[in-house]
Design an enzyme around this catalytic site. Sequence first.
Site, mmCIF file in Angstrom:
data_model
loop_
_atom_site.group_PDB
_atom_site.id
_atom_site.type_symbol
_atom_site.label_atom_id
_atom_site.label_comp_id
_atom_site.label_asym_id
_atom_site.label_seq_id
_atom_site.Cartn_x
_atom_site.Cartn_y
_atom_site.Cartn_z
ATOM 1 N N ASN A 1 0.826 -1.216 0.000
ATOM 2 C CA ASN A 1 0.000 0.000 0.000
ATOM 3 C C ASN A 1 0.858 1.261 0.000
ATOM 4 O O ASN A 1 0.551 2.242 -0.691
ATOM 5 C CB ASN A 1 -0.929 0.004 1.222
ATOM 6 N N TYR B 1 7.285 -12.399 11.127
ATOM 7 C CA TYR B 1 8.039 -11.139 11.135
ATOM 8 C C TYR B 1 9.215 -11.221 10.167
ATOM 9 O O TYR B 1 9.364 -10.378 9.273
ATOM 10 C CB TYR B 1 8.511 -10.879 12.557
HETATM 11 P P1 NAD Z 1 6.898 -0.463 18.152
HETATM 12 O O1 NAD Z 1 6.081 -1.684 18.351
HETATM 13 O O2 NAD Z 1 7.180 0.399 19.339
HETATM 14 O O3 NAD Z 1 6.258 0.469 17.048
HETATM 15 C C1 NAD Z 1 5.523 -0.016 15.965
HETATM 16 C C2 NAD Z 1 4.416 0.977 15.677
HETATM 17 O O4 NAD Z 1 3.674 0.532 14.538
HETATM 18 C C3 NAD Z 1 3.406 1.091 16.825
HETATM 19 O O5 NAD Z 1 3.082 2.432 17.038
HETATM 20 C C4 NAD Z 1 2.198 0.299 16.325
HETATM 21 O O6 NAD Z 1 0.986 0.709 16.919
HETATM 22 C C5 NAD Z 1 2.277 0.566 14.837
HETATM 23 N N1 NAD Z 1 1.651 -0.481 14.016
HETATM 24 C C6 NAD Z 1 1.820 -1.827 14.118
HETATM 25 N N2 NAD Z 1 1.089 -2.451 13.176
HETATM 26 C C7 NAD Z 1 0.450 -1.478 12.463
HETATM 27 C C8 NAD Z 1 -0.440 -1.488 11.372
HETATM 28 N N3 NAD Z 1 -0.849 -2.651 10.811
HETATM 29 N N4 NAD Z 1 -0.908 -0.321 10.892
HETATM 30 C C9 NAD Z 1 -0.524 0.849 11.455
HETATM 31 N N5 NAD Z 1 0.316 0.924 12.506
HETATM 32 C C10 NAD Z 1 0.807 -0.223 12.995
HETATM 33 O O7 NAD Z 1 8.270 -0.933 17.484
HETATM 34 P P2 NAD Z 1 9.578 -0.100 17.126
HETATM 35 O O8 NAD Z 1 10.705 -0.675 17.880
HETATM 36 O O9 NAD Z 1 9.311 1.349 17.194
HETATM 37 O O10 NAD Z 1 9.783 -0.540 15.606
HETATM 38 C C11 NAD Z 1 9.446 0.326 14.531
HETATM 39 C C12 NAD Z 1 9.843 -0.330 13.221
HETATM 40 O O11 NAD Z 1 11.249 -0.593 13.209
HETATM 41 C C13 NAD Z 1 9.149 -1.667 12.970
HETATM 42 O O12 NAD Z 1 8.834 -1.767 11.606
HETATM 43 C C14 NAD Z 1 10.217 -2.679 13.326
HETATM 44 O O13 NAD Z 1 10.065 -3.880 12.614
HETATM 45 C C15 NAD Z 1 11.482 -1.953 12.936
HETATM 46 N N6 NAD Z 1 12.643 -2.460 13.703
HETATM 47 C C16 NAD Z 1 12.834 -2.061 15.001
HETATM 48 C C17 NAD Z 1 13.917 -2.555 15.705
HETATM 49 C C18 NAD Z 1 14.205 -2.129 17.120
HETATM 50 O O14 NAD Z 1 15.172 -2.631 17.699
HETATM 51 N N7 NAD Z 1 13.479 -1.217 17.721
HETATM 52 C C19 NAD Z 1 14.782 -3.477 15.110
HETATM 53 C C20 NAD Z 1 14.524 -3.873 13.798
HETATM 54 C C21 NAD Z 1 13.460 -3.343 13.097
#
Ligand code: NAD
Length: 346
Positions: free
Chosen positions: A123, A169
Site C-alpha cells: 500500500n 516477522y
Molecule cells: P513499536 O512496536 O514500538 O512500534 C511499531 C508501531 O507501529 C506502533 O506504534 C504500532 O501501533 C504501529 N503499528 C503496528 N502495526 C500497524 C499497522 N498494521 N498499521 C498501522 N500501525 C501499525 O516498534 P519499534 O521498535 O518502534 O519498531 C518500529 C519499526 O522498526 C518496525 O517496523 C520494526 O520492525 C522496525 N525495527 C525495530 C527494531 C528495534 O530494535 N526497535 C529493530 C529492527 C526493526
Amino acid sequence: MRHNSSRHNINAIFGDVRVVRSKQRSRHILVTGGAGFLGSHLCERLLKAGQTVICLDNFSTGLERNIRHLRNFERFSVIKHDVVDPIDVEVDEIYNLACPASPPHYQADPVHTMKTCVFGALNLLELAARTGARIFQASTSEVYGDPLVHPQVEGYWGNVNSFGPRSCYDEGKRSAETLFFDFHKQHHVEIKIARIFNTYGPNMRPDDGRVVSNFVVQALKGQDITIYGDGSQTRSFCFVNDLIDGFQQLMATDPSFTGPVNLGNPGEFTVLELAEQVIKLTGSRSKTIRKPLPTDDPRQRRPDISLAQRELGWQPKVSLLAGLEKTIFYFDRLLTEEAVELAETA
Ligand code: NAD
Ligand code: UDP
C-alpha cells in the site's frame, strides 16, 4: 494536503491533515508507526527540522503518550489507520515503520503481522509510486535469521525458518524488501532500506517484552530478571538517538543508493552481560532467573556497519553505558508517575 477520509476510513485523531501544500516550504512526510518507540522519536526529529509530519498508526503497540508533546507543533497531525488498508495522502516522503517489533507482540497475531509487513509495504509503495515520494523501509537484522555469518554483512542472505514462531516477522520483512526492490525496478520508486539491529531507549513500553525494557523495568521494580536460556546469546544494542541520525542520513543519500544498509551498534554483549550492567546501574537487588530459550532465538548478532560508514558517513556515538543510563532515567520516571496515578485513583 488531500486527505480522502471517506474512501479509506481514516480517522484523524488531532491536527488538520488538510494543510495547504502550495505555501509550505517544509517537506510533507508520512511516518507510519509514528506513535511507536522509534516512530515517535522520528516524528519529533522531523518536526524540529521544520518538516510537516503526518503520523499514521493503528495504536496496536504505539502509545498516545509517546506523541502527546508533539501536538504543540502546528505541522503535526495524526491519523488512526491500519497500513493493511490502502491510504491516500499527498506526501513528499514516507517512512514505513508500522509493525510490532517485539517478539511477544508480533507473535500475538502472526497473520496480522505478515499482512502488516506485506500489505503495508504494498500500500505504501503504491502511494509512493502515485505521489513520487521517496520511501524508507524499516527492515531488520531478523532478515539474517539465526546467522551463520558473523558479523552480518548486507550481502549475506540469511538463515531463516519459514514456518517458526518468528517467521511472520522475519519472512514478512524479507518479502517487504522484495516488494521495495521490485517497485524500484518496475515503477522507478526511490527506495531506502535500513536493516535495523536491536535498538533501545525512552518511549519503549514497560510491557514491550524486549530484553532492555524487560531488564530495566524488572530491576527498577526489584523483580527477578528473566534470562532466557543460559544468557550466552549475543546482541548489539544501539541507542535510539544514534539510529534516528542514521535514518536521516540514509534518507538524504543520492537516489542511486537504495540500501539495504545495516544500522546498529557493533558493540556485542551477551544477554547475561546486559543483565549485569542493568543491575549495576540501577543499584537493584534483583536476582537473575532462568526461563526457557524461545524457539529459533538467534545465537549471535552483530552488524558490520562498513557500508553505513562509507555511504552515509554514519556510526553510532552513544555507548551502552550512557544509553542505559538515559533509558533507566526514563523508566524510573515513568514507573513513578504510574504509581502516583494508581495511588490517586485508589
Ligand atoms: P513499536 O512496536 O514500538 O512500534 C511499531 C508501531 O507501529 C506502533 O506504534 C504500532 O501501533 C504501529 N503499528 C503496528 N502495526 C500497524 C499497522 N498494521 N498499521 C498501522 N500501525 C501499525 O516498534 P519499534 O521498535 O518502534 O519498531 C518500529 C519499526 O522498526 C518496525 O517496523 C520494526 O520492525 C522496525 N525495527 C525495530 C527494531 C528495534 O530494535 N526497535 C529493530 C529492527 C526493526
Ligand atoms: N531475552 C531475555 N530475557 C527477556 C527478554 C529477552 O533473555 O526478558 C533474550 C531473548 O531470548 C534474546 C535477546 O534477549 O536472546 C534479545 O531479545 P529481544 O526480544 O529483545 O529481541 P530479539 O530476540 O528480537 O533480538
